[in-house]
Design a protein around this motif. Structure first.
Motif, PDB file in Angstrom:
ATOM      1  N   ALA A 578       0.821  -1.214   0.000  1.00 19.65           N
ATOM      2  CA  ALA A 578       0.000   0.000   0.000  1.00 19.65           C
ATOM      3  C   ALA A 578       0.855   1.264   0.000  1.00 19.65           C
ATOM      4  O   ALA A 578       0.417   2.310  -0.489  1.00 19.65           O
ATOM      5  N   ASN A 579       2.078   1.188   0.533  1.00 18.29           N
ATOM      6  CA  ASN A 579       2.948   2.364   0.584  1.00 18.29           C
ATOM      7  C   ASN A 579       3.329   2.887  -0.799  1.00 18.29           C
ATOM      8  O   ASN A 579       3.722   4.049  -0.942  1.00 18.29           O
ATOM      9  N   PHE A 580       3.237   2.026  -1.817  1.00 15.88           N
ATOM     10  CA  PHE A 580       3.504   2.497  -3.180  1.00 15.88           C
ATOM     11  C   PHE A 580       2.586   3.662  -3.542  1.00 15.88           C
ATOM     12  O   PHE A 580       2.943   4.528  -4.341  1.00 15.88           O
ATOM     13  N   PHE A 581       1.388   3.669  -2.999  1.00 17.37           N
ATOM     14  CA  PHE A 581       0.351   4.573  -3.489  1.00 17.37           C
ATOM     15  C   PHE A 581       0.047   5.714  -2.526  1.00 17.37           C
ATOM     16  O   PHE A 581      -0.912   6.457  -2.731  1.00 17.37           O
ATOM     17  N   LEU A 582       0.884   5.871  -1.489  1.00 13.64           N
ATOM     18  CA  LEU A 582       0.677   6.965  -0.552  1.00 13.64           C
ATOM     19  C   LEU A 582       0.787   8.305  -1.272  1.00 13.64           C
ATOM     20  O   LEU A 582       1.742   8.559  -2.013  1.00 13.64           O
ATOM     21  N   GLY A 583      -0.198   9.169  -1.073  1.00 10.50           N
ATOM     22  CA  GLY A 583      -0.169  10.493  -1.684  1.00 10.50           C
ATOM     23  C   GLY A 583      -0.511  10.515  -3.153  1.00 10.50           C
ATOM     24  O   GLY A 583      -0.459  11.571  -3.786  1.00 10.50           O
ATOM     25  N   ASN A 584      -0.862   9.372  -3.719  1.00 10.88           N
ATOM     26  CA  ASN A 584      -1.212   9.311  -5.148  1.00 10.88           C
ATOM     27  C   ASN A 584      -2.720   9.496  -5.285  1.00 10.88           C
ATOM     28  O   ASN A 584      -3.492   8.547  -5.138  1.00 10.88           O
ATOM     29  N   SER A 585      -3.149  10.715  -5.555  1.00 13.92           N
ATOM     30  CA  SER A 585      -4.584  11.014  -5.618  1.00 13.92           C
ATOM     31  C   SER A 585      -5.219  10.588  -6.937  1.00 13.92           C
ATOM     32  O   SER A 585      -6.439  10.555  -7.056  1.00 13.92           O
ATOM     33  N   LYS A 586      -4.409  10.296  -7.942  1.00 11.74           N
ATOM     34  CA  LYS A 586      -4.956   9.913  -9.253  1.00 11.74           C
ATOM     35  C   LYS A 586      -5.323   8.439  -9.315  1.00 11.74           C
ATOM     36  O   LYS A 586      -6.268   8.049  -9.997  1.00 11.74           O
ATOM     37  N   LEU A 587      -4.547   7.604  -8.614  1.00 13.27           N
ATOM     38  CA  LEU A 587      -4.782   6.170  -8.704  1.00 13.27           C
ATOM     39  C   LEU A 587      -6.115   5.821  -8.042  1.00 13.27           C
ATOM     40  O   LEU A 587      -6.331   6.098  -6.872  1.00 13.27           O
ATOM     41  N   ASN A 612      -7.464  -5.321   3.080  1.00 10.26           N
ATOM     42  CA  ASN A 612      -6.508  -4.543   3.866  1.00 10.26           C
ATOM     43  C   ASN A 612      -5.908  -3.403   3.054  1.00 10.26           C
ATOM     44  O   ASN A 612      -5.623  -2.322   3.581  1.00 10.26           O
ATOM     45  N   LEU A 613      -5.693  -3.642   1.750  1.00  9.29           N
ATOM     46  CA  LEU A 613      -5.171  -2.574   0.893  1.00  9.29           C
ATOM     47  C   LEU A 613      -6.172  -1.426   0.800  1.00  9.29           C
ATOM     48  O   LEU A 613      -5.789  -0.248   0.781  1.00  9.29           O
ATOM     49  N   VAL A 614      -7.457  -1.763   0.727  1.00 12.74           N
ATOM     50  CA  VAL A 614      -8.484  -0.718   0.690  1.00 12.74           C
ATOM     51  C   VAL A 614      -8.485   0.055   1.999  1.00 12.74           C
ATOM     52  O   VAL A 614      -8.568   1.292   2.014  1.00 12.74           O
ATOM     53  N   ARG A 615      -8.368  -0.666   3.111  1.00 10.50           N
ATOM     54  CA  ARG A 615      -8.342   0.010   4.414  1.00 10.50           C
ATOM     55  C   ARG A 615      -7.125   0.928   4.542  1.00 10.50           C
ATOM     56  O   ARG A 615      -7.148   1.910   5.282  1.00 10.50           O
ATOM     57  N   ARG A 616      -6.054   0.596   3.818  1.00  5.00           N
ATOM     58  CA  ARG A 616      -4.819   1.379   3.919  1.00  5.00           C
ATOM     59  C   ARG A 616      -4.769   2.518   2.910  1.00  5.00           C
ATOM     60  O   ARG A 616      -3.745   3.160   2.766  1.00  5.00           O
ATOM     61  N   GLY A 617      -5.851   2.732   2.169  1.00  3.10           N
ATOM     62  CA  GLY A 617      -5.900   3.953   1.374  1.00  3.10           C
ATOM     63  C   GLY A 617      -6.196   3.799  -0.102  1.00  3.10           C
ATOM     64  O   GLY A 617      -6.496   4.787  -0.769  1.00  3.10           O
ATOM     65  N   ILE A 618      -6.099   2.591  -0.679  1.00  6.18           N
ATOM     66  CA  ILE A 618      -6.412   2.439  -2.101  1.00  6.18           C
ATOM     67  C   ILE A 618      -7.934   2.405  -2.243  1.00  6.18           C
ATOM     68  O   ILE A 618      -8.597   1.571  -1.620  1.00  6.18           O
ATOM     69  N   PRO A 619      -8.531   3.295  -3.044  1.00  7.33           N
ATOM     70  CA  PRO A 619      -9.997   3.387  -3.084  1.00  7.33           C
ATOM     71  C   PRO A 619     -10.697   2.113  -3.545  1.00  7.33           C
ATOM     72  O   PRO A 619     -11.781   1.804  -3.086  1.00  7.33           O
ATOM     73  N   ALA A 620     -10.089   1.364  -4.452  1.00  6.97           N
ATOM     74  CA  ALA A 620     -10.768   0.183  -4.983  1.00  6.97           C
ATOM     75  C   ALA A 620      -9.743  -0.863  -5.404  1.00  6.97           C
ATOM     76  O   ALA A 620      -8.688  -0.535  -5.951  1.00  6.97           O
ATOM     77  N   ILE A 621     -10.090  -2.118  -5.153  1.00  8.63           N
ATOM     78  CA  ILE A 621      -9.236  -3.247  -5.530  1.00  8.63           C
ATOM     79  C   ILE A 621     -10.101  -4.294  -6.213  1.00  8.63           C
ATOM     80  O   ILE A 621     -11.210  -4.589  -5.766  1.00  8.63           O
ATOM     81  N   ILE A 622      -9.583  -4.847  -7.288  1.00  9.46           N
ATOM     82  CA  ILE A 622     -10.199  -6.035  -7.883  1.00  9.46           C
ATOM     83  C   ILE A 622      -9.222  -7.181  -7.713  1.00  9.46           C
ATOM     84  O   ILE A 622      -8.065  -7.092  -8.148  1.00  9.46           O
ATOM     85  N   ALA A 623      -9.680  -8.244  -7.064  1.00  6.70           N
ATOM     86  CA  ALA A 623      -8.841  -9.425  -6.870  1.00  6.70           C
ATOM     87  C   ALA A 623      -9.590 -10.635  -7.403  1.00  6.70           C
ATOM     88  O   ALA A 623     -10.813 -10.716  -7.310  1.00  6.70           O
ATOM     89  N   MET A 624      -8.854 -11.574  -7.976  1.00  6.92           N
ATOM     90  CA  MET A 624      -9.449 -12.808  -8.472  1.00  6.92           C
ATOM     91  C   MET A 624      -9.463 -13.842  -7.347  1.00  6.92           C
ATOM     92  O   MET A 624      -8.408 -14.197  -6.821  1.00  6.92           O
ATOM     93  N   GLN A 625     -10.665 -14.302  -6.968  1.00  8.94           N
ATOM     94  CA  GLN A 625     -10.729 -15.252  -5.870  1.00  8.94           C
ATOM     95  C   GLN A 625     -10.473 -16.691  -6.319  1.00  8.94           C
ATOM     96  O   GLN A 625     -10.362 -17.589  -5.494  1.00  8.94           O
ATOM     97  N   TYR A 626     -10.361 -16.903  -7.636  1.00 10.67           N
ATOM     98  CA  TYR A 626      -9.931 -18.195  -8.179  1.00 10.67           C
ATOM     99  C   TYR A 626      -8.968 -17.923  -9.328  1.00 10.67           C
ATOM    100  O   TYR A 626      -9.010 -16.859  -9.956  1.00 10.67           O
ATOM    101  N   SER A 627      -8.091 -18.884  -9.611  1.00  6.48           N
ATOM    102  CA  SER A 627      -7.223 -18.732 -10.778  1.00  6.48           C
ATOM    103  C   SER A 627      -8.083 -18.842 -12.029  1.00  6.48           C
ATOM    104  O   SER A 627      -9.115 -19.508 -12.040  1.00  6.48           O
ATOM    105  N   ILE A 628      -7.664 -18.166 -13.087  1.00  4.50           N
ATOM    106  CA  ILE A 628      -8.457 -18.160 -14.309  1.00  4.50           C
ATOM    107  C   ILE A 628      -7.588 -18.514 -15.509  1.00  4.50           C
ATOM    108  O   ILE A 628      -6.370 -18.309 -15.504  1.00  4.50           O
ATOM    109  N   LEU A 629      -8.238 -19.031 -16.540  1.00  2.79           N
ATOM    110  CA  LEU A 629      -7.537 -19.334 -17.786  1.00  2.79           C
ATOM    111  C   LEU A 629      -7.145 -18.036 -18.479  1.00  2.79           C
ATOM    112  O   LEU A 629      -7.759 -16.985 -18.277  1.00  2.79           O
ATOM    113  N   ASP A 630      -6.132 -18.126 -19.339  1.00  2.00           N
ATOM    114  CA  ASP A 630      -5.705 -16.929 -20.076  1.00  2.00           C
ATOM    115  C   ASP A 630      -6.828 -16.384 -20.949  1.00  2.00           C
ATOM    116  O   ASP A 630      -6.944 -15.168 -21.127  1.00  2.00           O
TER     117      ASP A 630
END
Length: 691
Positions: A578-587, A612-630
């Motif tokens: 999450a520290n990568f995005f501290l102060g980044n208002s555009k992301l 946890n990333l959302v709680r630490r400041g990133i407004p939105a996260i998309i995560a894959m809850q299962y592996s997917i085919l290409d």
């Protein structure tokens, strides 16, 4: 050109709508099927339907007649409400019907009347889906009926509807050799189009999707020349739906072409000149033929006059190149208007002691979550292994729905949906879990048996995991085109190697059209060191950070695997990432994606870290809850970023993407429920100012 398309077929649509209104009788199976046509596609029936005040006043003695039983079956599927005593009489009527001869010599039974057969199957599927003993008699009839239908050489219309009725009660008929599109009636063409929309699995099984492209042209041609009124409400409804759907698809395709044409004024002028010349030539030929004495029969003459009228309207819209270019530019601007979607919020908060509080425009409702993990454990294991089918996913989804929507909350949700529909709003469904164990369940499989929809891919509801935090929420700041995407691919040499070039090509291919159109700007970082990522994020105000790589469990904690200076794994926890995005208002968004080559645990790590990333400041996260085919990853990237670039909110874009995956991959696979959106922004808008 778009106006031309609308004008050319508005007369047919108006006539069909008027026919439906005049011939619509709530207590006939034909009108029941007509209502079912619109209900199954979430389409608006083209006139006001009377209320159900007298629905229970039907004489119960009539409930042994197949037409009445079928009418009630359609009504149930379309959400009509019946009293308990009435439904009991209906069930008794089915029992009496089951005792009659299904295949009389004179073929007068309901089996030989496909509208009634389907209505009865729809009703049984709705009421007794999980009680097969109540549908066994109809299954036996349809097993024997398959051979009888083929022996009497029934028409394609009857076969398709009967085969679909069989599927609803878990009887599978064998596909037949399909007729050519040119040999189908206009109503058979419409029926095929409808099946392709409402049941992709059925359409695939009977090869209907293979002939759909050839159907569109024939459907429009036949509608243009068809002057006879439909035989009944079923055919009118199917024709109305399929004609309108085809026109919309053509308009959308035309708008895409217009966008490309407008990139080059020279191409626009050449295209319009060519169109005018072609229209002028055809119009002259038709006028010449119509002015000469001929033995042409009246029907053909009428067809030519109708075509001439359509061409004349088309020509009038292309009289001057300048006017047409202005129209084309206006058409593109209509697409690119800022998002105007309106939503009612419906939030479900589940506390650590399993109490549920539902909040919406309609007020609040309370309930208790009761979920028997033993009942769903096997299903969860099968889904994790990818051993799924539609019945398994619907069964799990139904268990999750009943747990999360007990009676009072279910009624509250229904009221919110009804209020939203009345005001032409959608519903934003936000799930908040205080318990990490409950949050880890795949709630994206929520399935409502009443509507036969998975909530995660119903485009009228936008489903997300909402992260409610006490500190002031950082809203997503709307960005302007192009959408700036940073793709980071991490493949440490001491972990299973990823095909870095292949992953980059996959994303580039998916986004090629949008990159060429200047809507998306894609940068790729193949060496995912901490220093490289930091420097890259400082170079440009990225809107989206898309990460492909490994997730690692170590000491019961999840880490994201970057690379160090020696290309070995460098593990970062959620705080470090999450520290990568501290102060980044555009992301506004980070996407965490484990590809086919990633470790088995990666998607579990990403799903666990995302909140946890959302709680630490990133407004939105998309995560894959299962592996997917290409192939699914490519489909996801194409659909999601394309929709996002149209100024859709994040939750609406992910909902549309899940729906697209369900259509393309199927509802029998877990893929459509794999993307999970974790959100803390109020409206999810990260794009605006598209002009």
């Amino acid at each position: 050109m778009i106006d031309v398309i609308r004008k050319s077929f508005s007369f047919q649509l108006d006539n069909l709508g008027q026919y439906l209104q005049v011939n619509y009788h709530r207590e006939s199976p034909e009108s029941g099927f007509a209502h079912y046509v619109f209900h199954q596609t979430n389409s608006q029936i083209p006139f006001e339907v009377a209320n159900d005040a007298d629905i229970d006043s039907l004489d119960s003695n009539r409930l042994s007649h197949a037409p009445v039983l079928a009418t009630v079956g359609y009504g149930l599927a379309c959400g009509r409400r019946f009293s308990e005593s009435f439904l009991e009489s209906w069930a008794n009527g089915l029992v009496r019907l089951s005792g009659r001869e299904a295949f009389p010599i004179d073929r007068t039974s309901f089996f030989y009347r496909p509208t009634e057969l389907l209505g009865i199957a729809v009703g049984i599927n709705y009421c007794y889906k999980h009680q097969p003993e109540y549908s066994r008699w109809l299954q036996d009839i349809l097993v024997e009926g398959e051979q009888r239908i083929q022996r009497i050489h029934s028409n394609f219309w009857t076969f398709l509807i009967s085969a679909y009725a069989a599927q609803l009660v878990s009887v599978t008929w064998k596909p037949i050799i399909l007729p050519l599109a040119k040999d189908m009636t206009v109503y058979e063409l419409a029926l095929v189009k409808w099946f392709c929309s409402v049941s992709p699995i059925f359409a695939d099984a009977f090869k209907l999707t293979q002939i759909e492209p050839s159907i569109d042209k024939k459907l429009l041609e036949d509608c243009m020349t068809c002057s006879n009124p439909p035989q009944d409400s079923v055919r009118a409804a199917l024709l109305y739906f399929s004609l309108k759907t085809t026109i919309i698809q053509i308009i959308n395709s035309s708008l895409d072409n217009y966008e490309r044409i407008l990139q080059s004024p020279k191409k626009a002028v050449e295209w319009l000149n060519s169109a005018c010349d072609n229209i002028h030539t055809v119009t002259q030929q038709l006028q010449s033929q119509l002015s000469q004495p001929s033995d042409i029969e009246a029907p053909n003459m009428g067809d030519m006059q109708m075509l001439l009228a359509a061409l004349s309207r088309l020509r009038s819209d292309t009289d001057t190149i300048e006017d047409q270019i202005i129209k084309l530019q206006s058409s593109v601007e209509i697409i690119n208007e800022p998002n105007t979607m309106n939503y009612y919020d419906f939030q479900l908060l589940v506390t650590s002691d399993c109490k549920i509080r539902a909040s919406s425009e309609q007020g609040e409702a309370l309930g208790k979550l009761q979920l028997e993990m033993n009942k769903i454990r096997l299903a969860l294991e099968l889904i994790e292994r990818g051993q799924t089918d539609t019945e398994l996913l619907k069964s799990l989804g139904s268990e999750l729905y009943q747990a999360l929507f007990p009676a009072k909350i279910h009624s509250h949700f229904r009221a919110t949906l009804a209020g939203a529909e009345e005001n032409k709003y959608n519903v934003r469904l936000r799930l908040v879990f205080e318990s990490s164990e409950l949050a880890a369940l795949p709630w994206e499989f929520l399935y409502d048996e009443d509507t036969n929809f998975f909530l995660a891919n119903n485009t009228q509801t936008a489903l997300s995991r909402y992260i409610d935090i006490p500190q002031k929420k950082r809203e997503l700041k709307a960005a302007s085109l192009p959408l700036k995407v940073l793709l980071v691919i991490s493949s440490p040499t001491n972990l299973t190697p990823l095909d870095v070039a292949g992953e980059e090509n996959l994303i580039r291919e998916a986004l090629a059209q949008h990159i060429d159109a200047g809507k998306i700007e894609l940068d790729v970082l193949p060496e995912a060191t901490i220093r490289n990522i930091n420097q890259k994020l400082r170079q440009k105000p990225y809107n989206v950070f898309h990460f492909i790589g490994h997730g690692i469990f170590e000491n019961d904690k999840g880490f994201i695997a970057l690379v160090d200076q020696d290309n070995k794994s460098k593990l970062l926890d959620d705080e470090g990432f999450a520290n990568f995005f501290l102060g980044n208002s555009k992301l506004g968004l980070a996407v965490l994606n484990s590809c086919q080559g990633a470790a088995v645990s990666s998607h579990q790590v990403f799903a666990g870290i995302a909140p946890n990333l959302v709680r630490r400041g990133i407004p939105a996260i998309i995560a894959m809850q299962y592996s997917i085919l290409d192939s699914t990853a490519k489909l996801f990237a194409d659909e999601f970023y394309r929709t996002l670039a149209l100024d859709w909110p994040l939750d609406a874009a992910i909902q549309s993407t899940r729906n697209a995956i369900s259509i393309e991959v199927g509802l029998d696979k877990r893929d459509f429920a794999t993307p999970v959106l974790y959100l803390r922004a109020k409206d999810g808008i990260i794009m605006s100012g598209l002009h």
